[in-house]
Design a protein around this motif. Structure first.
Motif, mmCIF file in Angstrom:
data_model
loop_
_atom_site.group_PDB
_atom_site.id
_atom_site.type_symbol
_atom_site.label_atom_id
_atom_site.label_comp_id
_atom_site.label_asym_id
_atom_site.label_seq_id
_atom_site.Cartn_x
_atom_site.Cartn_y
_atom_site.Cartn_z
ATOM 1 N N ALA A 6 0.831 -1.210 0.000
ATOM 2 C CA ALA A 6 0.000 0.000 0.000
ATOM 3 C C ALA A 6 0.861 1.253 0.000
ATOM 4 N N MET A 7 1.952 1.241 0.773
ATOM 5 C CA MET A 7 2.844 2.405 0.805
ATOM 6 C C MET A 7 3.604 2.555 -0.509
ATOM 7 N N ALA A 8 4.050 1.454 -1.082
ATOM 8 C CA ALA A 8 4.843 1.511 -2.312
ATOM 9 C C ALA A 8 4.013 1.944 -3.512
ATOM 10 N N PHE A 9 2.765 1.514 -3.560
ATOM 11 C CA PHE A 9 1.950 1.750 -4.747
ATOM 12 C C PHE A 9 0.759 2.674 -4.515
ATOM 13 N N GLY A 10 0.589 3.183 -3.295
ATOM 14 C CA GLY A 10 -0.531 4.084 -3.015
ATOM 15 C C GLY A 10 -1.884 3.406 -3.118
ATOM 16 N N ILE A 11 -1.923 2.121 -2.807
ATOM 17 C CA ILE A 11 -3.172 1.355 -2.898
ATOM 18 C C ILE A 11 -4.244 2.018 -2.043
ATOM 19 N N GLY A 12 -5.419 2.189 -2.627
ATOM 20 C CA GLY A 12 -6.544 2.781 -1.910
ATOM 21 C C GLY A 12 -6.325 4.234 -1.528
ATOM 22 N N GLY A 13 -5.447 4.918 -2.245
ATOM 23 C CA GLY A 13 -5.180 6.321 -1.932
ATOM 24 C C GLY A 13 -4.279 6.508 -0.728
ATOM 25 N N VAL A 52 -1.531 5.298 5.392
ATOM 26 C CA VAL A 52 -2.708 5.970 5.933
ATOM 27 C C VAL A 52 -3.486 6.630 4.795
ATOM 28 N N VAL A 53 -4.766 6.777 5.011
ATOM 29 C CA VAL A 53 -5.626 7.563 4.135
ATOM 30 C C VAL A 53 -5.911 8.836 4.912
#
Length: 128
Positions: A18-25, A44-45
């Motif tokens: 999630a941090m590497a690819f910005g998954i889910g913003g 975090v979002v």
């Protein structure tokens, strides 16, 4: 305080992706750990309400929350901020803005921890 520990896969695999690819913003939050003074990074979002950015803890009294309370100087990506905890009675509109941004995955957390007091929220002020 209540806390929902993330499963191994989330903590060790998904959060890094999630941090590497910005998954889910997601963006990367960096805080200083209380004991070792080393950086802790988590995805975090970040909702923005009336021009103010906020951190919301979906899982309750997490390590990052305790670390922010000990040292409120944080980074979102490469930008520095100072975090100030929001009183429980002022959290509802921030949480309401956060939940649709974070998606369906967080709904289960609110079923297990339904009270706004279970979800620490921090306002972010740009660091000087």
């Amino acid at each position: 305080m209540a806390y929902l520990k993330p499963p191994w896969f989330t903590a060790k695999i998904f959060n890094k992706a999630a941090m590497a690819f910005g998954i889910g913003g997601a963006t990367t939050l960096t805080v200083t750990t209380r004991g070792t003074r080393q950086p802790q990074q988590i995805p975090v979002v970040v909702p923005e309400v009336h021009g103010i950015k906020y951190l919301v803890s979906t899982r309750g009294e997490s390590e990052w929350v305790r670390n922010v309370r000990a040292d409120p100087n944080v980074k979102l990506g490469d930008v520095g901020f100072v975090a100030t905890e929001v009183p429980v009675d002022q959290r509802a509109p921030i949480i309401a803005a956060y939940r649709p941004l974070a998606g369906k995955v967080v709904e289960g957390y609110w079923k297990k921890l339904p009270d706004d007091a279970d979800h620490p929220v921090f306002a972010l002020t740009p660091a000087r």
